[in-house]
Design an enzyme around this catalytic site. Structure first.
Site, PDB file in Angstrom:
ATOM      1  N   PRO A 166      10.912  44.578  29.307  1.00  0.00           N
ATOM      2  CA  PRO A 166      11.735  45.457  28.460  1.00  0.00           C
ATOM      3  C   PRO A 166      12.113  46.708  29.245  1.00  0.00           C
ATOM      4  O   PRO A 166      11.261  47.360  29.829  1.00  0.00           O
ATOM      5  CB  PRO A 166      10.803  45.794  27.298  1.00  0.00           C
ATOM      6  N   MET A 167      13.396  47.039  29.262  1.00  0.00           N
ATOM      7  CA  MET A 167      13.865  48.252  29.935  1.00  0.00           C
ATOM      8  C   MET A 167      14.834  48.962  29.003  1.00  0.00           C
ATOM      9  O   MET A 167      15.939  48.463  28.748  1.00  0.00           O
ATOM     10  CB  MET A 167      14.542  47.913  31.263  1.00  0.00           C
TER      11      MET A 167
ATOM     12  N   GLN B 280       9.274  43.951  20.739  1.00  0.00           N
ATOM     13  CA  GLN B 280       8.367  45.032  21.119  1.00  0.00           C
ATOM     14  C   GLN B 280       8.520  46.230  20.183  1.00  0.00           C
ATOM     15  O   GLN B 280       9.630  46.710  19.941  1.00  0.00           O
ATOM     16  CB  GLN B 280       8.613  45.500  22.562  1.00  0.00           C
TER      17      GLN B 280
ATOM     18  N   HIS C  39       1.517  47.460  33.735  1.00  0.00           N
ATOM     19  CA  HIS C  39       2.368  48.053  34.767  1.00  0.00           C
ATOM     20  C   HIS C  39       1.457  48.821  35.719  1.00  0.00           C
ATOM     21  O   HIS C  39       0.683  49.681  35.284  1.00  0.00           O
ATOM     22  CB  HIS C  39       3.402  48.995  34.158  1.00  0.00           C
TER      23      HIS C  39
ATOM     24  N   CYS D 172       5.591  53.303  27.887  1.00  0.00           N
ATOM     25  CA  CYS D 172       6.823  54.062  28.109  1.00  0.00           C
ATOM     26  C   CYS D 172       6.511  55.465  28.637  1.00  0.00           C
ATOM     27  O   CYS D 172       5.735  56.209  28.020  1.00  0.00           O
ATOM     28  CB  CYS D 172       7.626  54.165  26.813  1.00  0.00           C
TER      29      CYS D 172
END
Length: 325
Positions: free
Chosen positions: A17-18, A78, A178, A108
């Protein structure tokens, strides 16, 4: 690397997801190109109330097609927020609409998101993370996976293991990590070995994420993290065929990329989609954004980006792209 040294064990390649980049159009194009096994939506911000179905469909129109892209690739929904009960109610609604899985965003790095107690800032509070995952897991039917995505920490890595264990103990089905803290942002290097440390401490499946730009990065990431599955964001935007290249590489076959002309056709198709969805004044920005993100991996994109950088007229922009064919 010799084919005999390549790890050919099957692992999923997940389109990350970006926010502001990987929308439904991008998911459609990249999943259709091939090599991607799963997609995750941009985060859906949950604050104050249960979203109506139309709001979920704005972010995830795939919910109208059994939670899959046109190519048949599942799309995980998400959610981002900090209120366990509210997230649980929204997750329940997404599940009722056909979400194949629910993912929770604890990664995020946006200052605005963090200021409102969402994303990576929650990594300072493993107890809250546990409560969120637990509430969502209890609200969603058992056959629908609940997953989480985290960074190695907010300011540092001191709570990385604690957060992973909190997510596991709350009942998550898998965890994507991440390999950087919020403070480290997206600056190299990615600390894949830290994902390996987390994987050693938890029993649930772990997905590695961060700084995978090519087949060699992918292989090194898997070796250091110990993960079979890898989530890729910027690498797949920079080179949309990277999933196909990796899968060929795993089999010891040629992993050369697509011809530039095929990428231009993809850009032109993206142009058409964006033009249908956005006011004209925003269209050229999205095309330039994608070209800009291709620059590190393609010399042709570097040259073309600077040619169109100041072009705002859509007809002129389209003509320049078509000249590349």
């Amino acid at each position: 690397m010799n084919a005999t040294k390549v790890n050919t064990q099957t692992g999923k390649i997940i389109l990350a997801p970006m926010e502001g980049v990987v929308d439904a159009t991008m998911r459609h194009l990249i999943s259709r190109l091939g090599g991607v096994d799963l997609c995750v939506t941009e985060f859906i911000r949950i604050t104050g109330y249960v979203l109506p179905e139309k709001e979920f469909l704005k972010s995830a129109p795939e919910l109208a097609t059994q939670g899959r892209t046109a190519a048949g690739i599942p799309v995980v929904i998400q959610l981002l927020g900090s209120e366990p009960e509210l997230l649980a109610m929204n997750a329940e609604r997404a599940a009722q609409m056909g979400a194949p899985a629910i993912d929770l965003n604890f990664g995020c790095p946006s200052k605005t998101v963090n200021k409102h107690r969402g994303g990576a800032v929650l990594l300072d509070e493993p107890d809250i993370i546990h409560d969120i995952v637990r509430a969502v897991r209890q609200a969603v039917p058992a056959n629908i996976p609940v997953t989480a995505k985290m960074r190695l920490g907010n300011l540092d890595k001191s709570l990385a293991i604690d957060n992973a264990l909190a997510i596991q103990e709350a009942g998550a089905n898998s965890l994507a990590v991440h390999a950087r803290t919020k403070v480290e942002g997206y600056k190299p290097p990615a600390h894949w070995e830290w994902i390996g440390r987390i994987k050693e401490r938890v029993d649930l499946p772990v997905v590695a994420n961060g700084e995978v730009w090519n087949c060699e990065d992918y292989q090194r990431c898997r070796e250091l993290s110990g993960c079979d599955d890898v989530m890729i964001g910027r690498g797949l935007i920079a080179r949309p065929e990277l999933g196909l290249m990796i899968k060929s590489f795993q089999l010891g076959q040629s992993s050369e990329g697509e011809a530039w002309s095929k990428i231009i056709l993809l850009l032109l198709e993206y142009f058409d989609f964006v033009e249908q969805k956005l006011p004209p004044k925003y269209v050229h920005g999205r095309i330039k954004q994608w070209l800009h993100m291709m620059r590190p991996q393609r010399g042709e994109a570097e040259k073309l980006f600077f040619e169109v950088k100041t072009i705002n007229d859509l007809n002129d922009l389209r003509s320049i792209l078509e000249r590349e064919l």
